[in-house]
Design a protein around this motif. Sequence first.
Motif, short mmCIF file in Angstrom:
data_model
loop_
_atom_site.label_atom_id
_atom_site.label_comp_id
_atom_site.label_asym_id
_atom_site.label_seq_id
_atom_site.Cartn_x
_atom_site.Cartn_y
_atom_site.Cartn_z
N ASP A 1 0.83 -1.21 0.00
CA ASP A 1 0.00 0.00 0.00
C ASP A 1 0.86 1.26 0.00
O ASP A 1 0.54 2.25 -0.66
N ALA A 2 1.96 1.23 0.75
CA ALA A 2 2.86 2.39 0.80
C ALA A 2 3.47 2.64 -0.59
O ALA A 2 3.54 3.78 -1.05
N HIS A 3 3.88 1.56 -1.24
CA HIS A 3 4.44 1.71 -2.59
C HIS A 3 3.40 2.29 -3.56
O HIS A 3 3.73 3.03 -4.47
N ALA A 4 2.12 1.94 -3.34
CA ALA A 4 1.07 2.45 -4.23
C ALA A 4 0.78 3.93 -3.98
O ALA A 4 0.36 4.65 -4.89
N LYS A 5 1.02 4.39 -2.76
CA LYS A 5 0.68 5.77 -2.40
C LYS A 5 1.81 6.76 -2.66
O LYS A 5 1.56 7.95 -2.87
N TRP A 6 3.05 6.30 -2.55
CA TRP A 6 4.19 7.20 -2.70
C TRP A 6 5.19 6.60 -3.68
O TRP A 6 5.14 5.41 -3.99
N ASN A 7 6.11 7.45 -4.13
CA ASN A 7 7.15 6.99 -5.05
C ASN A 7 8.36 6.55 -4.23
O ASN A 7 9.17 7.38 -3.81
N LEU A 8 8.45 5.24 -3.99
CA LEU A 8 9.45 4.71 -3.05
C LEU A 8 10.43 3.78 -3.76
O LEU A 8 10.05 3.07 -4.70
N ILE A 9 11.63 3.75 -3.24
CA ILE A 9 12.61 2.77 -3.74
C ILE A 9 12.46 1.46 -2.97
O ILE A 9 12.42 0.38 -3.56
N ASP A 10 12.36 1.55 -1.65
CA ASP A 10 12.22 0.32 -0.86
C ASP A 10 11.71 0.64 0.54
O ASP A 10 11.82 1.78 1.01
N CYS A 11 11.16 -0.38 1.19
CA CYS A 11 10.67 -0.28 2.57
C CYS A 11 11.22 -1.45 3.38
O CYS A 11 11.48 -2.53 2.83
N LEU A 12 11.31 -1.26 4.68
CA LEU A 12 11.73 -2.32 5.58
C LEU A 12 10.94 -2.21 6.88
O LEU A 12 10.80 -1.11 7.42
N ILE A 13 10.41 -3.34 7.35
CA ILE A 13 9.80 -3.40 8.68
C ILE A 13 10.44 -4.58 9.41
O ILE A 13 10.51 -5.69 8.88
N VAL A 14 10.90 -4.33 10.63
CA VAL A 14 11.37 -5.40 11.51
C VAL A 14 10.61 -5.25 12.83
O VAL A 14 10.54 -4.15 13.39
N HIS A 15 10.01 -6.33 13.32
CA HIS A 15 9.21 -6.26 14.54
C HIS A 15 9.57 -7.42 15.45
O HIS A 15 9.68 -8.56 15.00
N ARG A 16 9.74 -7.13 16.73
CA ARG A 16 10.03 -8.16 17.72
C ARG A 16 8.74 -8.82 18.22
O ARG A 16 7.69 -8.20 18.31
N VAL A 17 8.84 -10.08 18.59
CA VAL A 17 7.84 -10.75 19.42
C VAL A 17 8.60 -11.43 20.56
O VAL A 17 9.82 -11.43 20.58
N GLY A 18 7.86 -12.00 21.51
CA GLY A 18 8.49 -12.62 22.67
C GLY A 18 8.67 -11.62 23.78
O GLY A 18 8.02 -10.57 23.80
N THR A 19 9.56 -11.93 24.70
CA THR A 19 9.72 -11.11 25.90
C THR A 19 10.93 -10.20 25.77
O THR A 19 11.99 -10.62 25.34
N MET A 20 10.72 -8.92 26.13
CA MET A 20 11.81 -7.95 26.07
C MET A 20 11.82 -7.09 27.33
O MET A 20 10.83 -7.07 28.08
N THR A 21 12.93 -6.39 27.54
CA THR A 21 13.08 -5.55 28.73
C THR A 21 13.29 -4.10 28.30
O THR A 21 13.58 -3.82 27.13
N PRO A 22 13.13 -3.14 29.26
CA PRO A 22 13.23 -1.72 28.89
C PRO A 22 14.50 -1.40 28.11
O PRO A 22 15.59 -1.87 28.46
N GLY A 23 14.32 -0.61 27.07
CA GLY A 23 15.44 -0.24 26.20
C GLY A 23 15.55 -1.11 24.97
O GLY A 23 16.18 -0.72 23.99
N ASP A 24 14.96 -2.30 25.00
CA ASP A 24 15.05 -3.18 23.83
C ASP A 24 14.26 -2.59 22.66
O ASP A 24 13.13 -2.13 22.84
#
Lengths: 76, 146
Positions: free
Chosen positions: B69-92
């Motif tokens: 959808d982002a590529h359809a709305k704007w003129n982009l070269i590339d996108c990246l999403i990285v998302h954590r799951v599991g347990t994390m602590t403050p600052g992670d």
Amino acid sequence: MSITVKFFASLREQLKSPVSQIDSTGIATVADVWAAAADIPIPDHVLCSVNLDHCTAADPVKDGDEVAFFPPITGG
Amino acid sequence: MPATVLDTPFDPLQALKQHEQTLEAGSVGAAAHFIGTMRNHNEGVSVSSLTLEHYPAMTAKELAKIIDDAHAKWNLIDCLIVHRVGTMTPGDPIVLTAVWSAHRADAFEACRYLMEELKSRAPFWKKETLADGGDRWVEKNTDGYT
């Protein structure tokens, strides 16, 4: 002739004995799936999906579908 | 991989650097990124850890759709999403969204779009463990990109 049912997060914890597979006979909508698989009335603000796409409780379902119920999304 | 979900800690700046190496040299005029990290407090209460649950197959599908959808709305070269799951602590780090484009307006807006849409569409849920030993699900969500 079955529908797979998934519950996530706080919603899963609210249910005492959720059912993960139901007979699709007589099941027409997502709301019907909830009624057959959950042991409490459908809570307000529940979100749902059919085959990994967001949907509403009134949307139709068919044999072989995967239906999921979950609370408001809180990622990021 | 334009969208990745990890169950182990990650270094967002390292992820950016690695991804940039896959882009055509000299093609990028603007890069924007957002990094979300775990806070040690929420709604006036101290939080000691955070556990993120998700619906893996739907998460993958929804993150891919958000990028499309982002590529359809704007003129982009590339996108990246990285998302954590599991347990994390403050600052992670919890999430990284990044956009590369020729011009800054596309990069800024599309990066915000990725983040806001992710928060309203991608099926992740947060459970906090509080400093007093209790736990609670985070219930507040957002409306998406406006």
